[in-house]
Design a protein around this motif. Sequence first.
Motif, mmCIF file in Angstrom:
data_model
loop_
_atom_site.group_PDB
_atom_site.id
_atom_site.type_symbol
_atom_site.label_atom_id
_atom_site.label_comp_id
_atom_site.label_asym_id
_atom_site.label_seq_id
_atom_site.Cartn_x
_atom_site.Cartn_y
_atom_site.Cartn_z
ATOM 1 N N PRO A 151 -7.483 -2.855 -4.506
ATOM 2 C CA PRO A 151 -7.946 -1.917 -5.548
ATOM 3 C C PRO A 151 -9.457 -1.894 -5.762
ATOM 4 O O PRO A 151 -9.988 -0.885 -6.237
ATOM 5 C CB PRO A 151 -7.233 -2.417 -6.809
ATOM 6 N N GLU A 152 -10.161 -2.992 -5.452
ATOM 7 C CA GLU A 152 -11.606 -3.038 -5.712
ATOM 8 C C GLU A 152 -12.414 -2.259 -4.676
ATOM 9 O O GLU A 152 -13.637 -2.156 -4.789
ATOM 10 C CB GLU A 152 -12.087 -4.491 -5.767
ATOM 11 N N VAL A 276 2.585 -3.416 -6.868
ATOM 12 C CA VAL A 276 2.691 -3.967 -5.511
ATOM 13 C C VAL A 276 1.541 -4.939 -5.266
ATOM 14 O O VAL A 276 0.470 -4.827 -5.864
ATOM 15 C CB VAL A 276 2.652 -2.854 -4.434
ATOM 16 N N ASP A 277 1.783 -5.904 -4.379
ATOM 17 C CA ASP A 277 0.700 -6.797 -3.965
ATOM 18 C C ASP A 277 -0.316 -6.037 -3.126
ATOM 19 O O ASP A 277 -1.523 -6.282 -3.205
ATOM 20 C CB ASP A 277 1.251 -7.977 -3.158
ATOM 21 N N SER A 278 0.169 -5.107 -2.311
ATOM 22 C CA SER A 278 -0.680 -4.270 -1.470
ATOM 23 C C SER A 278 0.005 -2.923 -1.302
ATOM 24 O O SER A 278 1.203 -2.877 -1.007
ATOM 25 C CB SER A 278 -0.902 -4.920 -0.098
ATOM 26 N N PRO A 279 -0.729 -1.804 -1.468
ATOM 27 C CA PRO A 279 -0.104 -0.476 -1.348
ATOM 28 C C PRO A 279 -0.007 -0.033 0.105
ATOM 29 O O PRO A 279 -0.397 1.078 0.469
ATOM 30 C CB PRO A 279 -1.061 0.409 -2.144
ATOM 31 N N ASN A 280 0.532 -0.897 0.932
ATOM 32 C CA ASN A 280 0.570 -0.663 2.369
ATOM 33 C C ASN A 280 2.022 -0.664 2.844
ATOM 34 O O ASN A 280 2.682 -1.710 2.826
ATOM 35 C CB ASN A 280 -0.222 -1.749 3.101
ATOM 36 N N PRO A 281 2.549 0.477 3.278
ATOM 37 C CA PRO A 281 3.957 0.504 3.708
ATOM 38 C C PRO A 281 4.236 -0.312 4.961
ATOM 39 O O PRO A 281 5.406 -0.517 5.315
ATOM 40 C CB PRO A 281 4.216 1.997 3.949
ATOM 41 N N PHE A 287 8.190 -2.153 -0.296
ATOM 42 C CA PHE A 287 9.487 -1.493 -0.420
ATOM 43 C C PHE A 287 10.398 -2.156 -1.458
ATOM 44 O O PHE A 287 11.546 -1.735 -1.605
ATOM 45 C CB PHE A 287 10.205 -1.504 0.932
ATOM 46 N N THR A 288 9.915 -3.163 -2.164
ATOM 47 C CA THR A 288 10.788 -3.920 -3.070
ATOM 48 C C THR A 288 11.492 -3.017 -4.073
ATOM 49 O O THR A 288 12.727 -3.042 -4.220
ATOM 50 C CB THR A 288 9.985 -5.000 -3.812
ATOM 51 N N THR A 305 4.803 6.158 1.285
ATOM 52 C CA THR A 305 3.496 6.580 1.793
ATOM 53 C C THR A 305 2.405 5.724 1.180
ATOM 54 O O THR A 305 2.524 5.268 0.042
ATOM 55 C CB THR A 305 3.226 8.057 1.456
ATOM 56 N N ASP A 306 1.326 5.517 1.915
ATOM 57 C CA ASP A 306 0.208 4.747 1.373
ATOM 58 C C ASP A 306 -0.620 5.642 0.451
ATOM 59 O O ASP A 306 -0.341 6.842 0.316
ATOM 60 C CB ASP A 306 -0.621 4.121 2.505
ATOM 61 N N PRO A 307 -1.638 5.095 -0.259
ATOM 62 C CA PRO A 307 -2.328 5.859 -1.299
ATOM 63 C C PRO A 307 -2.906 7.200 -0.855
ATOM 64 O O PRO A 307 -2.858 8.169 -1.611
ATOM 65 C CB PRO A 307 -3.421 4.897 -1.763
ATOM 66 N N ASP A 308 -3.480 7.288 0.342
ATOM 67 C CA ASP A 308 -4.041 8.572 0.768
ATOM 68 C C ASP A 308 -3.095 9.341 1.679
ATOM 69 O O ASP A 308 -3.471 10.360 2.253
ATOM 70 C CB ASP A 308 -5.410 8.396 1.416
ATOM 71 N N ALA A 309 -1.869 8.846 1.819
ATOM 72 C CA ALA A 309 -0.780 9.566 2.489
ATOM 73 C C ALA A 309 -1.080 9.904 3.936
ATOM 74 O O ALA A 309 -0.734 10.982 4.412
ATOM 75 C CB ALA A 309 -0.417 10.836 1.707
ATOM 76 N N ASP A 310 -1.693 8.969 4.644
ATOM 77 C CA ASP A 310 -1.794 9.168 6.089
ATOM 78 C C ASP A 310 -0.896 8.191 6.852
ATOM 79 O O ASP A 310 -0.784 8.294 8.075
ATOM 80 C CB ASP A 310 -3.246 9.097 6.581
#
Length: 577
Positions: A151-152, A276-281, A287-288, A305-310
């Motif tokens: 997040p930082e 989430v600990d990390s917003p990384n699929p 997926f918890t 999807t990850d934050p910027d949806a790529d």
Amino acid sequence: MRQWEAIYDKWKNSEHLDDQLKQELDAMRDQPDLLEDAFYTDLAFGTGGMRGVLGPGTNRMNRHTIRKAVHALGRYLKKHYVNVHDRGVAVSYDSRHMSREFAVETAKVLGAHGMKAYVFDTLHPTPLLSFAVRYLGAAAGVMITASHNPPEYNGFKVYNDDGGQITPDEAAAITDEMASIDDELTVPYLEQSELEAQERLIWVGRDIDHAYLKYLEAMSQLDSAEQKRAKDLQIVFTPLHGTAHHLVLSGLQRLHFHQVDVVEEQVEPDPAFSTVDSPNPEEHQAFTMAMQRGKQTQADILIATDPDADRLGAAVKDANGDYTVLTGNQLGALLLDYILKHTDRQLLANARMIKTIVTSELGRRIAESYGVRTIDTLTGFKYIGEKIRQFETTGETFLFGYEESFGYLISDVVRDKDAVQAAIATCEMAYYWKKQGKTLDKALQSLYDAHGYYIEDMVSWKLTGKEGMETISDIMQAARTETMADIGGMPVQTVEDYWAGERITPGKEQTEPIKLPKDNVVKFLLAGDCWVCLRPSGTEPKLKCYVGVCGNHEAESRKRLTDLTAAMNEFLNRVSS
């Protein structure tokens, strides 16, 4: 006084320094280590842009470092593009701290260059930025995102007029422009209200969304009658606090996927990514909540999807009825097979599938079975986008592109990985196989039965500081110079050195050229379609070791994967000790 201290004093005493940053600097005045890290260097502009921790300083993401990068981009565009003032630049942003503010700062500096900025009125995915560049005929694009970083962080990604990430040559030219800017605190800019009045800051969104969604409908492999039927598929979707919520739901609704259960706790954009600990699929912990919801609703498939949806991740039911997260290689192979299965055979002769050199060989075998040629690129989706652009002159047809790190592209109206496209296609594929009486897990097993049991892994070593960089250099040099007849008991058939641009066959004097750009990568091709590859990370102080194997069945492949990984660990420990 050390150099960083002089730069710190300049910032601290400048009348141009942003008030918020001035307050943050004042709070840091008794933390010399933190100050040194913030000012000892300039934030690097890499092959796609820049990414870093938010905060005051030349080595941080803030209004002033953004302005400097945009000022350099403006200079570059005026030198290399025609009619750039009217064509303008498309600008989008994700859900991170300061993303919208940085998007507006981008428009303010471009305005001082006399250029229009088409800025999305709400946060939008990275692939929509790529689409918007082409849709608007813009000279370039800017995406404010740090993808799935913590997040930082935030970042500044630049796209060329084809909608693809800028090439290394383009990045080098922008970097040169940045180096000629003496003071990031005095970069010229205009105020937002003035730009809006002059129609040089133009807010966009709905029309571009509508056009993009029309392309999504056309991308469907279902016939028109089937598209209009309500689909018996229970889906759980989480955008992980990012940008994909509206477009993924809209795309699914247009194809009449109505049984979509959204993880409500992860719908709202949240720059802290608090659930989430990390917003990384790519990481299973993301997926918890989706798995909990899936068990409640007996969902057929979970997508994230990850934050910027790529990037897209998918979890499917296994033989025991539990959810398992597919790897990027597995989902890519399934999508490729689904697309090929539904493409007219007469169109396949000139079709091309594109993957990176560290992506599974299963995709190549699937493509071969349909008579389709595979093209390899260096790691990074920008190289796939660049290859698609070349097809416009070669007459080849883009069919599908993917990389192991959860990036996929189906329709080339976008020139970067696109999780929205991939989400719609994955659900459609799951629906198709459900009608055939199969889960995606069973469909994957069928691919293994037909082509071999391909599995892959990646191990990374974090090696920080000057000593770490020297260790990485030593390891890469040893990989290039040491003669290895076998790795983990698997004979070495070919060594590919992408820095030298040579393909070497042990025991033969002649080498074969590699027709790809130079990169600090060494890949060992082994017997039985197995391989290992060493590559320093381009964004982190890490050395990555990729391993890919094939066997006749899972047990054989697992053993080969274990043996190769152990052998590479032994090699790395020996060289680095």
